[in-house]
Design a protein around this motif. Sequence first.
Motif, PDB file in Angstrom:
ATOM      1  N   SER A   1       0.814  -1.213   0.000  1.00 43.93           N
ATOM      2  CA  SER A   1       0.000   0.000   0.000  1.00 43.93           C
ATOM      3  C   SER A   1       0.848   1.264   0.000  1.00 43.93           C
ATOM      4  O   SER A   1       0.372   2.335  -0.376  1.00 43.93           O
ATOM      5  CB  SER A   1      -0.925   0.023   1.215  1.00 43.93           C
ATOM      6  OG  SER A   1      -1.873  -1.004   1.118  1.00 43.93           O
TER       7      SER A   1
ATOM      8  N   ASN B   1       0.858   1.260  -5.132  1.00 40.88           N
ATOM      9  CA  ASN B   1      -0.127   1.721  -4.148  1.00 40.88           C
ATOM     10  C   ASN B   1      -1.420   2.217  -4.782  1.00 40.88           C
ATOM     11  O   ASN B   1      -2.350   2.568  -4.084  1.00 40.88           O
ATOM     12  CB  ASN B   1       0.466   2.790  -3.240  1.00 40.88           C
ATOM     13  CG  ASN B   1       0.758   4.084  -3.971  1.00 40.88           C
ATOM     14  OD1 ASN B   1       0.643   4.190  -5.181  1.00 40.88           O
ATOM     15  ND2 ASN B   1       1.186   5.076  -3.209  1.00 40.88           N
TER      16      ASN B   1
ATOM     17  N   CYS C   1      -4.218   0.282  -3.462  1.00 41.65           N
ATOM     18  CA  CYS C   1      -4.031   0.270  -2.005  1.00 41.65           C
ATOM     19  C   CYS C   1      -5.104  -0.537  -1.291  1.00 41.65           C
ATOM     20  O   CYS C   1      -4.808  -1.365  -0.432  1.00 41.65           O
ATOM     21  CB  CYS C   1      -4.026   1.702  -1.499  1.00 41.65           C
ATOM     22  SG  CYS C   1      -4.067   1.873   0.275  1.00 41.65           S
TER      23      CYS C   1
END
Length: 170
Positions: free
Chosen positions: A19, A25, A28
Amino acid sequence: MNNRTKAAVIGGVLAGVLSALPLINMCCFLWALAGGVLAVFMYQKGAGGPMTPGDGAKLGAMAGAIGAGIYLVLALLSMFVFGGGTAAMSEAIRQQGGEGVIGAGAIAGLGAFFIVVVAGIIVGLAALGGMIGAAIFGKGAGTPPPPPPAGGFGGGPTGGPAGGSFGQGS
């Protein structure tokens, strides 16, 4: 370290590190779900009994808390080391005529607030992932018990050994 904690750490590391990594990310919240599912999977590999969705949610939340801690450290470190774009944002605000309205400190504070909110969402989604993992890998925890055996000859609730059968007169 017991089996439950070990599974939560593995799932939490997956959720937290992925994340916080740049580019990766972007998914995420998917990593948070995957961390909860992975924690339940790792726990069920070593556990013998069934796992309810409530137990999965607890394990997922534990993994999410670990993942959120890792995410907080990495994201805040990244924000302070690399600037987090605060200089570029404050320059854009000055160019738009908003000089002195908002400073770089306020933008950094807003970024830190956003990071904390995302960490909370990671915990919640990892708990949801734990519930999903328990439903998938729970080893039959959600299957209903088998029905009771049917009544035998003459001993059912409608008739007993003294009679009461259809067709007999009184």
